[in-house]
Design a protein around this motif. Structure first.
Motif, PDB file in Angstrom:
ATOM      1  N   ASP A 165      43.829 -52.296 -10.213  1.00  0.00           N
ATOM      2  CA  ASP A 165      45.013 -52.968  -9.670  1.00  0.00           C
ATOM      3  C   ASP A 165      46.170 -52.919 -10.671  1.00  0.00           C
ATOM      4  N   ALA A 197      47.695 -49.468 -10.461  1.00  0.00           N
ATOM      5  CA  ALA A 197      48.525 -49.301  -9.262  1.00  0.00           C
ATOM      6  C   ALA A 197      49.853 -50.043  -9.413  1.00  0.00           C
ATOM      7  N   TRP A 198      49.816 -51.220 -10.053  1.00  0.00           N
ATOM      8  CA  TRP A 198      51.054 -51.985 -10.253  1.00  0.00           C
ATOM      9  C   TRP A 198      51.974 -51.291 -11.259  1.00  0.00           C
ATOM     10  N   PRO A 228      53.975 -47.489  -9.603  1.00  0.00           N
ATOM     11  CA  PRO A 228      54.348 -47.503  -8.163  1.00  0.00           C
ATOM     12  C   PRO A 228      54.932 -46.175  -7.693  1.00  0.00           C
ATOM     13  N   ASP A 230      52.639 -43.842  -5.580  1.00  0.00           N
ATOM     14  CA  ASP A 230      52.051 -44.279  -4.309  1.00  0.00           C
ATOM     15  C   ASP A 230      52.066 -43.176  -3.252  1.00  0.00           C
ATOM     16  N   ASP A 231      53.073 -42.335  -3.274  1.00  0.00           N
ATOM     17  CA  ASP A 231      53.200 -41.286  -2.249  1.00  0.00           C
ATOM     18  C   ASP A 231      52.630 -39.955  -2.711  1.00  0.00           C
ATOM     19  N   GLN A 289      47.259 -38.412  -7.703  1.00  0.00           N
ATOM     20  CA  GLN A 289      47.379 -39.868  -7.835  1.00  0.00           C
ATOM     21  C   GLN A 289      46.158 -40.459  -8.537  1.00  0.00           C
ATOM     22  N   ARG A 349      46.193 -42.287 -12.323  1.00  0.00           N
ATOM     23  CA  ARG A 349      45.763 -43.678 -12.485  1.00  0.00           C
ATOM     24  C   ARG A 349      44.423 -43.767 -13.205  1.00  0.00           C
TER      25      ARG A 349
END
Length: 308
Positions: free
Chosen positions: A52, A55-56, A59, A62-63, A69, A73
């Motif tokens: 989490d 992901a924060w 941002p 995200d796409d 991705q 991460r």
């Protein structure tokens, strides 16, 4: 080189001392175990929430399509956990000393009593001792963080960043770890943190030889808990030899009498046997009068002074 080897020997002396005093070794394990439980809990929470947090913090990804991705991460999670683990290694000693201040103070005093001439602790309440230890630890950690940032930047230099910089980093960490471990015995002598740093900078090889092996050993899981009491004992023995003995003037005074303050005369008998006493109303015996020189023709008294 001699100081480097001497620092390693202090680590061995400390572990040998706690091995010979098993009760004090178990006593010194208590704060290390408490700190270990706290660090394991924090690292567990970090591992559970690292996805989490990644992901924060990213941002913009995200796409992104897979696998980019997940790869980004995943690298972020790995660096985050590695950074948390390294921070745990660097701060474990400071937090353990802060939690176990009364424990390690008693352990250090016992080591000094077994060696003779244990200096008395400053007459301060416990909360003030804890506050001083916390303030000094923050001071040392900020200095260590400054070196850490510099070494992090130098780590991107080709070849040097992968060979020389890690070795220097371990030595720097060992020096500051030695500062933290010697703080127990130094604080009992009421030596401020800046003076502690000055003393250990004057004997860098001694501090590095003592602290760097501990840093390397602390990288092994749970070994820090086992070695912590012996590390405090070894740091106490190191301080006893590093800081000059303050009892020397008192011993000299006991042998030759108390020395008078600067600018004042010493008391009678301070530097030798007391003066002889005489009966009241009677001074020391007078020396017999010298015989009057002859005044005959051949005597010098009858001659006129030179130059007449």
């Amino acid at each position: 080189m001699r100081d480097l080897v001497a620092g390693m020997r202090y680590l061995g002396k400390g572990q040998r001392w706690v091995a010979q005093h098993g009760r004090w070794w178990g006593f010194g394990l208590i704060p290390a175990l408490i700190a270990l439980v706290l660090y394991v809990a924090v690292l567990t929470v970090l591992a559970l929430w690292s996805g989490d947090i990644a992901a924060w913090a990213t941002p913009f990804a995200d796409d992104w399509d897979e696998p980019w991705q997940g790869l980004l991460r995943g690298v972020f999670v790995g660096l985050l956990f590695a950074g948390g683990l390294m921070l745990s290694v660097l701060t474990f000693t400071a937090v353990t000393l802060l939690i176990g201040d009364p424990f390690y103070e008693s352990l250090s005093e016992k080591v000094e009593e077994s060696e003779g001439n244990c200096p008395p602790s400053p007459d301060r309440p416990l909360w003030q001792e804890v506050w001083i230890a916390l303030r000094d630890s923050v001071h040392v950690l900020l200095r260590a963080a400054g070196f850490g940032i510099l070494l992090f930047v130098l780590g991107f230099v080709p070849f040097i960043g992968q060979t020389v910089v890690p070795a220097i980093g371990f030595c720097v960490s060992g020096f500051f770890l030695a500062v933290e471990l010697t703080s127990v015995a130094m604080q009992r002598r009421d030596i401020p943190v800046r003076e502690r740093l000055r003393l250990l900078r004057g004997r860098k090889a001694l501090a590095v030889g003592f602290g760097t092996p501990i840093v390397l050993l602390f990288l092994i899981p749970f070994i820090a808990v086992v070695l912590m009491p012996g590390a405090v004992a070894g740091a106490t023995l190191l301080v006893r030899d590093l800081v000059p003995d303050e009892q020397a003037p008192e011993q000299a005074a006991g042998q030759g009498g108390a020395a008078a303050p600067y600018g004042q005369m010493a008391a009678p008998g301070a530097y030798g046997p007391p003066p002889a006493s005489f009966p009241p109303n009677q001074g020391p015996p007078q020396a017999p009068p010298s015989p009057r020189p002859p005044s005959g023709p051949g005597s010098s008294a009858a001659r006129p002074p030179a130059g007449w």
